[in-house]
Write a protein that holds these residues in place. Structure first.
Motif, short mmCIF file in Angstrom:
data_model
loop_
_atom_site.label_atom_id
_atom_site.label_comp_id
_atom_site.label_asym_id
_atom_site.label_seq_id
_atom_site.Cartn_x
_atom_site.Cartn_y
_atom_site.Cartn_z
N UNK A 1 0.86 -1.19 0.00
CA UNK A 1 0.00 0.00 0.00
C UNK A 1 0.89 1.24 0.00
N UNK A 2 0.66 2.13 -0.93
CA UNK A 2 1.40 3.38 -1.02
C UNK A 2 0.57 4.46 -0.33
N UNK A 3 1.00 4.86 0.89
CA UNK A 3 0.23 5.83 1.66
C UNK A 3 0.13 7.17 0.94
N UNK A 4 1.21 7.62 0.32
CA UNK A 4 1.20 8.90 -0.37
C UNK A 4 0.17 8.89 -1.50
N UNK A 5 0.18 7.82 -2.28
CA UNK A 5 -0.78 7.70 -3.38
C UNK A 5 -2.20 7.63 -2.84
N UNK A 6 -2.39 6.92 -1.73
CA UNK A 6 -3.73 6.80 -1.14
C UNK A 6 -4.25 8.13 -0.65
N UNK A 7 -3.39 8.91 0.01
CA UNK A 7 -3.82 10.21 0.51
C UNK A 7 -4.20 11.15 -0.63
N UNK A 8 -3.42 11.11 -1.71
CA UNK A 8 -3.74 11.95 -2.87
C UNK A 8 -5.14 11.61 -3.40
N UNK A 9 -5.44 10.33 -3.44
CA UNK A 9 -6.74 9.89 -3.96
C UNK A 9 -7.87 10.22 -2.99
N UNK A 10 -7.65 9.98 -1.68
CA UNK A 10 -8.69 10.20 -0.68
C UNK A 10 -9.04 11.67 -0.54
N UNK A 11 -8.05 12.54 -0.70
CA UNK A 11 -8.29 13.98 -0.61
C UNK A 11 -8.58 14.60 -1.98
N UNK A 12 -8.74 13.74 -3.00
CA UNK A 12 -9.09 14.19 -4.35
C UNK A 12 -8.11 15.24 -4.87
N UNK A 13 -6.83 15.03 -4.56
CA UNK A 13 -5.79 15.92 -5.07
C UNK A 13 -5.59 17.20 -4.28
N UNK A 14 -6.40 17.46 -3.25
CA UNK A 14 -6.23 18.66 -2.45
C UNK A 14 -5.11 18.46 -1.44
N UNK A 15 -4.63 19.55 -0.86
CA UNK A 15 -3.52 19.50 0.08
C UNK A 15 -3.96 18.78 1.36
N UNK A 16 -3.37 17.64 1.62
CA UNK A 16 -3.74 16.86 2.80
C UNK A 16 -2.82 17.13 3.99
N UNK A 17 -1.71 17.86 3.78
CA UNK A 17 -0.72 18.03 4.84
C UNK A 17 -1.23 18.74 6.09
N UNK A 18 -2.24 19.66 6.01
CA UNK A 18 -2.75 20.24 7.27
C UNK A 18 -3.51 19.22 8.13
N UNK A 19 -3.86 18.07 7.54
CA UNK A 19 -4.68 17.09 8.25
C UNK A 19 -3.92 15.80 8.57
N UNK A 20 -2.80 15.61 7.89
CA UNK A 20 -1.99 14.42 8.11
C UNK A 20 -0.53 14.83 7.98
N UNK A 21 0.20 14.80 9.08
CA UNK A 21 1.57 15.30 9.06
C UNK A 21 2.44 14.46 8.13
N UNK A 22 3.14 15.09 7.18
CA UNK A 22 4.05 14.33 6.31
C UNK A 22 5.11 13.57 7.11
#
Length: 282
Positions: free
Chosen positions: A152-173
């Motif tokens: 499982x690629x977490x980075x790829x999953x987060x991009x998909x789950x957030x529909x390409x929006x910036x997820x870093x304010x909600x999940x610390x890199x």
């Protein structure tokens, strides 16, 4: 080496599985593949955790250990390893849940997807999105622990789950960078013709202690067990799903290069406390 032998039951589902292991936690882990077949199907992957660990109880099966089957002699912590499961004869022993790691991950993923795509513009829900993201991170780790074939690629999953929006304010890199586990003082504490039991010291961030792992012996060579029957894929695992492959690699290297001590003739009669050791990055 399997000093703890008992019946593990899912009473509400009328399922009983005999299991054994060097510790209660490992014995529970050794039963999971069989429980997966009995409680699900050939594709089911079950994990195990405490019912009261604060996580949601998705797709779970309550498990019982019969304390009458465990004699005091078998309660000895012979190898001084981490003991996340109290003795079943202890009235305060943990209540254990077996759960489908994939179904649990998918349920949490759905909750995160909804929050990240439908609620993200409302600041009132930002704390909820952060909570969902952390739950998803833990669920993915559980999948990687209990299914050695998972990728499982977490980075790829987060991009998909957030529909390409910036997820870093909600999940610390920073959560995508996993602490390097250091291991050292690898010992063979038990062996038979076809398997050995390893004990090793580890440091994982601020956490440190001793763990156990199996290795199978074939044609005179020892191979660290990475399958679902790995001792490190047991109840309350010490390492995340991202860390575990490196730990296995480090143990294999120690075996291949002879950086271990054979203590298999030792009479392990009393529990040991963790000691200082020279540790090397896994």
């Amino acid at each position: 080496m399997n000093h703890h032998k008992f019946l593990l039951s899912a009473p509400y589902d009328d399922v009983d599985v005999e299991t054994e292991g060097p510790t209660f936690a490992i014995a529970i882990g050794q039963a999971l593949p069989n429980l997966s077949r009995c409680l699900g199907n050939s594709r089911t992957i079950l994990g195990a955790r405490s019912i009261h660990d604060g996580r949601k109880d998705f797709n779970g099966f309550d498990l019982d250990i019969d304390p009458d089957e465990v004699t005091p002699e078998l309660l000895i912590n012979r190898y001084g390893a981490r003991q996340p499961v109290p003795a079943p004869s202890d009235p305060e022993h943990l209540e254990i849940l077996a759960y489908d790691v994939y179904e649990t991950m998918e349920d949490i993923e759905g909750l995160l997807r909804y929050a990240a795509q439908d609620l993200i513009d409302d600041e009132n829900y930002h704390s909820l999105i952060r909570e969902r993201a952390l739950e998803y991170h833990r669920a993915v780790s559980d999948v990687l622990v209990y299914d050695p074939k998972a990728k499982i690629d977490m980075l790829e999953s987060l991009e998909e789950l957030f529909a390409g929006r910036d997820w870093s304010p909600f999940f610390s890199p920073a959560l995508l960078v996993h602490p390097v586990v250091q291991i050292g003082q690898v010992d063979i504490v038990e062996k038979t013709d076809d398997e050995i039991l390893l004990r090793f010291e580890y440091r994982n961030g601020d956490d440190h202690g001793r763990e156990l792992e199996f290795a199978d012996t074939r044609n005179g060579r020892h191979y660290v067990r990475r399958s679902r029957y790995s001792a490190l894929r047991a109840f309350d695992p010490a390492f995340s799903g991202w860390q575990l492959p490196a730990v296995h690699d480090a143990l294999q290297e120690a075996l291949d290069t002879g950086r271990y001590t054979d203590l298999s003739e030792t009479e392990w009669a009393v529990g040991l406390s963790a000691s200082a050791a020279d540790l090397e990055p896994a």
